[in-house]
Enzyme design. Structure first.
Site, short mmCIF file in Angstrom:
data_model
loop_
_atom_site.label_atom_id
_atom_site.label_comp_id
_atom_site.label_asym_id
_atom_site.label_seq_id
_atom_site.Cartn_x
_atom_site.Cartn_y
_atom_site.Cartn_z
N ASP A 36 49.73 34.87 45.34
CA ASP A 36 51.19 34.93 45.43
C ASP A 36 51.69 33.69 46.14
OD1 ASP A 36 51.02 37.36 44.22
OD2 ASP A 36 51.85 38.52 45.89
N ARG A 87 52.24 39.69 35.64
CA ARG A 87 52.43 38.58 36.58
C ARG A 87 51.39 37.48 36.36
NH1 ARG A 87 53.77 41.66 42.35
NH2 ARG A 87 55.44 42.99 41.56
N ASP A 101 47.13 44.17 46.31
CA ASP A 101 48.30 43.48 45.76
C ASP A 101 47.85 42.26 44.97
OD1 ASP A 101 50.93 42.89 45.19
OD2 ASP A 101 51.61 42.89 47.26
N ASP A 110 47.09 40.57 49.75
CA ASP A 110 46.88 39.56 48.72
C ASP A 110 45.53 38.89 48.93
OD1 ASP A 110 49.43 40.02 47.70
OD2 ASP A 110 50.34 38.43 48.89
#
Length: 540
Positions: free
Chosen positions: A381, A434, A377, A354
């Protein structure tokens, strides 16, 4: 009257039906909006409009505009349907000439006929007036001083809802009044012994939709204050001025101040950065240039501000982890949870996991004015019980798995009652999914973001999450927001005041209580310009 199919959507019957249901159920009123009509005149015609007086045509002024070229009389041009009740009408207006000292250009609402309507007028005597015309006789309802110049563009918006009338110029609320004479009607633009260009006409519904179900016990918290800007669009937050959930006092922390009070250091190598970010105590770490970090992610300790120098500083290869090591047995915030972290003005490139990961009950984190492109990724997050986080004014450029909130359907023990996050004024630029995808979080506030050509979907509310999608600008987004995602069950989602341009309608359901902080909304149809001008690294 035949309206233009390409850019006009008449949703008044649906809006009226929803309002009737809300009134019948006794819910409290909260503003929401869908775009029901828009015209930028780029098709070269004014089909769907009808005129009275003046000399109307579609001309060129940088782009195609609607022009009224005469100055010898009053003139009106109207569109829409008589059934429209609660709505805002907004247009860009450029006076080009006035034939006298007290002339005007205007936008019109609740038009009954050529001689009866409400209007917001920019007058050549340097005033803005909220007025009513009844059978040709005008009444001034409110007035304010405003410099009105020819050959200058103004964004003019008139809102009519029930008996409430509100007039805005360039995002500023300048006039307001109450009047009950007209309850519905068409929209329009007008000139009075003046000529003008008009462009980007947008009509959005205003109505009532439930945000909390009726209960026998009134809520104990006070809803947030949401007011239009008083001096123009919101400015970028300054140093150590986190807003949204990151500004709320909770869990023993008063707002988010990062490394304030500690020394300021400048780093330009991975070794220097990793040593400083691991040092206990408050510290402001200035990142100079692009630093190649080994992957995947590196721990950030409490009370840190990590800020890029200029617009071209940041990290490649590795990302930042704001949080303790994963421990599924911990179900409440530990005393040593990482907290009070600011990450600003950084570029993230080609990260191995991330770009930014917030986990294990970390709280009071502000992620602001960063730019990230693509990595293995997520861009940002947030998971495992973390809370009181604000993600603002960032530019996500082409990211696939952009922002995840809540990592797993089985993590209710850590996440329920937490994951309070604000996402605002971010530029989701050709991202895929997302934006964010939310499990359990409540209340999650997604407001004033600009979504451009989102590939898969925008916002997903799952696993009983409570999400408010407010005042965003969706452009070229087939699925702007929905309930459930993949194997995750439905959440709750309330949508209001969103501008939908060449986009789907979105899916809503359930009720969500408002966040407890105050906030200021950029008018939804001004969000695109505001965000593209201000979001990303180098724009603090």
């Amino acid at each position: 009257m035949q309206l233009k199919h390409a850019r006009v959507r008449i949703l008044a019957p649906v809006a009226a039906a929803l309002a009737a249901v809300v009134i019948a159920l006794g819910y409290s009123a909260v503003a929401y909006a869908d775009t029901v009509f828009s015209d930028d005149f780029e098709d070269g015609n004014s089909s769907g409009w009808s005129g009275s007086g003046g000399s109307w045509s579609v001309a060129t002024d940088g782009s195609r505009v609607l022009r009224q070229g005469g100055t010898s009389s009053d003139a009106r041009f109207t569109a829409g349907t008589q059934s429209w009740t609660a709505y805002s009408v907004q247009a860009r207006v450029k006076p080009t000439a006035f034939n006298g000292s007290n002339r005007f250009v205007a936008v019109l609402a609740r038009v009954q006929s050529n001689t009866s309507y409400y209007y917001l007028a920019l007058r050549s005597n340097n005033t803005v007036e909220l007025k009513k015309l009844a059978n040709g006789s005008s009444t001034t309802l409110d007035t304010a001083s405003l410099t009105v110049s020819t050959n200058t563009w103004y964004t003019v918006r008139l809102e009519v809802s029930g008996t409430s009338l509100r007039g805005y110029v360039n995002g500023n609320l300048l006039t307001e009044a109450t009047d009950s004479q007209y309850s519905s009607g068409r929209i329009g633009v007008a000139t009075f012994y003046g000529s003008a260009n008009f462009d980007d006409v947008v009509v959005s519904t205003i109505g009532s939709t439930p945000t909390t179900p009726p209960t026998s016990t009134p809520p104990t918290s006070t809803p947030p204050t949401s007011t239009p800007p008083t001096t123009g669009p919101p400015t970028n937050p300054g140093p150590n001025q986190a807003d949204g959930w990151a500004s709320v006092d909770a869990w023993g922390q008063s707002g988010t101040t990062g490394g304030t009070g500690g020394p300021t250091v400048t780093v330009d190598t991975a070794a220097e950065f990793l040593a400083e970010v691991a040092t206990a105590g408050p510290r402001i770490i200035q990142v100079q240039g692009m630093i190649d970090l080994p992957g995947p992610m590196h721990d950030v300790t409490s009370d840190k501000t990590i800020v890029g120098v200029g617009g071209n500083s940041g990290f490649t290869g590795g990302g930042l982890n704001v949080g303790l090591p994963i421990d599924d047995d911990i179900t409440s915030p530990p005393a040593n949870a990482v907290h009070n972290v600011i990450i600003r003005n950084l570029n993230f490139r080609s990260w191995d996991d991330d770009a930014i990961n917030v986990q294990m009950f970390s709280h009071h984190v502000w992620v602001d004015h960063n730019t990230w492109t693509t990595g293995v990724d997520g861009g940002v997050d947030i998971k495992r019980g973390s809370s009181y986080v604000t993600v603002s004014y960032n530019h996500a450029d082409g990211t696939d798995k952009n922002m995840l909130l809540g990592h797993d359907d089985g993590n209710a023990a850590q996440d329920v009652g937490r994951l309070k996050v604000s996402y605002h004024h971010n530029f989701f630029d050709n991202t895929n999914q997302r934006n964010p995808r939310i499990r359990f979080g409540d209340q999650v506030h997604v407001y004033n973001n600009y979504y451009l050509n989102t590939g898969n979907y925008g916002v997903a509310s799952t696993e009983n999450a409570g999400v408010i999608v407010e005042g965003n600008y969706f452009e070229g987004v087939d699925d702007p927001f929905h309930l459930g995602e993949a194997s995750s069950g439905d959440g709750r989602l309330v949508a209001r005041n969103n501008c939908l341009v060449n986009s789907g309608a979105g899916q809503t359901g359930g009720s969500v209580s408002n966040p407890t902080y105050s906030y200021t909304l950029t008018p939804q149809c001004d969000v695109k310009a505001n965000v593209t001008a201000n979001a990303g690294a180098g724009r603090i």
